[in-house]
Structures are given as C-alpha cells and as structure tokens.
Design a protein around this motif. Sequence first.
Motif, PDB file in Angstrom:
ATOM      1  N   ARG A  68       0.851  -1.191   0.000  1.00 36.13           N
ATOM      2  CA  ARG A  68       0.000   0.000   0.000  1.00 36.13           C
ATOM      3  C   ARG A  68       0.879   1.230   0.000  1.00 36.13           C
ATOM      4  N   GLY A  69       0.640   2.110  -0.967  1.00 42.59           N
ATOM      5  CA  GLY A  69       1.445   3.320  -1.103  1.00 42.59           C
ATOM      6  C   GLY A  69       0.727   4.503  -0.489  1.00 42.59           C
ATOM      7  N   PHE A  70       1.507   5.359   0.155  1.00 38.61           N
ATOM      8  CA  PHE A  70       0.916   6.538   0.797  1.00 38.61           C
ATOM      9  C   PHE A  70       1.893   7.695   0.700  1.00 38.61           C
ATOM     10  N   CYS A  71       1.374   8.902   0.788  1.00 45.88           N
ATOM     11  CA  CYS A  71       2.222  10.083   0.762  1.00 45.88           C
ATOM     12  C   CYS A  71       2.944  10.207   2.095  1.00 45.88           C
ATOM     13  N   ALA A  72       4.269  10.298   2.057  1.00 42.60           N
ATOM     14  CA  ALA A  72       5.057  10.386   3.286  1.00 42.60           C
ATOM     15  C   ALA A  72       4.878  11.736   3.974  1.00 42.60           C
ATOM     16  N   THR A  73       4.334  12.706   3.272  1.00 47.61           N
ATOM     17  CA  THR A  73       4.136  14.029   3.869  1.00 47.61           C
ATOM     18  C   THR A  73       2.760  14.160   4.512  1.00 47.61           C
ATOM     19  N   CYS A  74       1.700  13.856   3.756  1.00 51.24           N
ATOM     20  CA  CYS A  74       0.346  14.071   4.278  1.00 51.24           C
ATOM     21  C   CYS A  74      -0.338  12.780   4.713  1.00 51.24           C
ATOM     22  N   GLY A  75       0.214  11.630   4.360  1.00 44.62           N
ATOM     23  CA  GLY A  75      -0.351  10.355   4.804  1.00 44.62           C
ATOM     24  C   GLY A  75      -1.465   9.806   3.948  1.00 44.62           C
ATOM     25  N   ALA A  76      -1.840  10.501   2.897  1.00 43.79           N
ATOM     26  CA  ALA A  76      -2.944  10.031   2.054  1.00 43.79           C
ATOM     27  C   ALA A  76      -2.626   8.683   1.425  1.00 43.79           C
ATOM     28  N   SER A  77      -3.597   7.770   1.433  1.00 42.14           N
ATOM     29  CA  SER A  77      -3.454   6.500   0.724  1.00 42.14           C
ATOM     30  C   SER A  77      -3.489   6.758  -0.771  1.00 42.14           C
ATOM     31  N   VAL A  78      -2.557   6.154  -1.499  1.00 41.33           N
ATOM     32  CA  VAL A  78      -2.457   6.435  -2.932  1.00 41.33           C
ATOM     33  C   VAL A  78      -2.747   5.202  -3.786  1.00 41.33           C
ATOM     34  N   PHE A  79      -2.139   4.060  -3.417  1.00 39.27           N
ATOM     35  CA  PHE A  79      -2.348   2.884  -4.271  1.00 39.27           C
ATOM     36  C   PHE A  79      -2.271   1.602  -3.459  1.00 39.27           C
ATOM     37  N   TYR A  80      -2.731   0.537  -4.099  1.00 37.81           N
ATOM     38  CA  TYR A  80      -2.603  -0.825  -3.594  1.00 37.81           C
ATOM     39  C   TYR A  80      -2.081  -1.672  -4.744  1.00 37.81           C
ATOM     40  N   ALA A  81      -1.139  -2.558  -4.447  1.00 34.63           N
ATOM     41  CA  ALA A  81      -0.656  -3.496  -5.455  1.00 34.63           C
ATOM     42  C   ALA A  81      -0.408  -4.826  -4.766  1.00 34.63           C
ATOM     43  N   SER A  82      -0.687  -5.909  -5.474  1.00 40.35           N
ATOM     44  CA  SER A  82      -0.601  -7.223  -4.849  1.00 40.35           C
ATOM     45  C   SER A  82       0.031  -8.232  -5.797  1.00 40.35           C
ATOM     46  N   ASP A  83       0.807  -9.142  -5.228  1.00 43.96           N
ATOM     47  CA  ASP A  83       1.357 -10.239  -6.022  1.00 43.96           C
ATOM     48  C   ASP A  83       0.234 -11.094  -6.607  1.00 43.96           C
ATOM     49  N   SER A  84      -0.964 -11.028  -5.987  1.00 41.46           N
ATOM     50  CA  SER A  84      -2.083 -11.838  -6.464  1.00 41.46           C
ATOM     51  C   SER A  84      -2.784 -11.210  -7.674  1.00 41.46           C
ATOM     52  N   THR A  85      -2.467  -9.946  -7.972  1.00 41.16           N
ATOM     53  CA  THR A  85      -3.024  -9.286  -9.162  1.00 41.16           C
ATOM     54  C   THR A  85      -1.868  -8.662  -9.941  1.00 41.16           C
ATOM     55  N   PRO A  86      -1.003  -9.504 -10.512  1.00 44.47           N
ATOM     56  CA  PRO A  86       0.185  -8.973 -11.198  1.00 44.47           C
ATOM     57  C   PRO A  86      -0.197  -8.167 -12.437  1.00 44.47           C
ATOM     58  N   GLY A  87       0.643  -7.156 -12.744  1.00 39.59           N
ATOM     59  CA  GLY A  87       0.435  -6.407 -13.977  1.00 39.59           C
ATOM     60  C   GLY A  87      -0.506  -5.242 -13.854  1.00 39.59           C
TER      61      GLY A  87
END
Length: 127
Positions: A68-87
């Motif tokens: 799960r990606g988030f902004c290191a400054t404001c903390g907003a959630s940005v993305f999700y990526a999983s080995d179970s949904t490659p590509g």
Amino acid sequence: MTLKGHCLCGAVGFALGGPHNWVGHCHCDSCRRGAGAPIVTFIGHPDGEWRWTGKEPAVFESSPGNRRGFCATCGASVFYASDSTPGETHFHAALLDDPAAVQPTEIDHAHERLRWMPEHYPGCGKL
Ligand SMILES: [Zn+2]
Ligand SMILES: [Zn+2]
C-alpha cells in the motif's frame, strides 16, 4: 484520455493513460484501515500505462505480497498493489482531479461491509 490525481498535500501525483481494467468499491478491513474510511474505491490500471507526476509514495507491506502506497508528507493512501493481481496497480479514485470521471461497476469483499454503510451504490450493478 489521461486522468490525473494527487494526494492531499499535492506532493504525490499520478497520471493514468488509456483504459482502466476495472473500477470498484472495496469494503475489506485492510482497505478501511489503510485509508481511514468505511469504504474505498479503486481504479485497477494496467502497469506500463501510468506514471508518477510528483514524488513517489512511501510503501507499506500490509500483508505478505500486498503493498500500500501513501504520501510520506500528508499520509494520504495512494495505491494498492498485490502479487495476487500482477500487472496492475489499484489507485484510489478519490484522489483523481475529477473523481466523477470514472464509474465504479464492481464491489469487492461485500461480506465485510459495515452494517451502517449502504449495500448498493448508484451505477454499480454487480455484487
Ligand atoms: Zn501528500
Ligand atoms: Zn480491500
């Protein structure tokens, strides 16, 4: 058509080009906690068809193979990526400059829905 989005403070930005794989709501416990919200809405977008337009987000591995990606400054959630949904990478639709530019048509993990959240959403036919 390219859709652009950004976090609350604007440090992290992204641009999505071409068609999405899908747009859907997720009720799961992990997404709720990651975003601090009772439901999240993702755009599943093919890798290679999007790019960062600002800083890259910090990444937290919420469970093995799930990032799960988030902004290191404001903390907003940005993305999700999983080995179970490659590509593909799942971007939070709420971060788009115009979130209404996409139409969710799927609901994931409906069985984890909070009982005070609605069960159906406009334009979202599938359960
Ligand atoms: Zn930010
Ligand atoms: Zn989820």
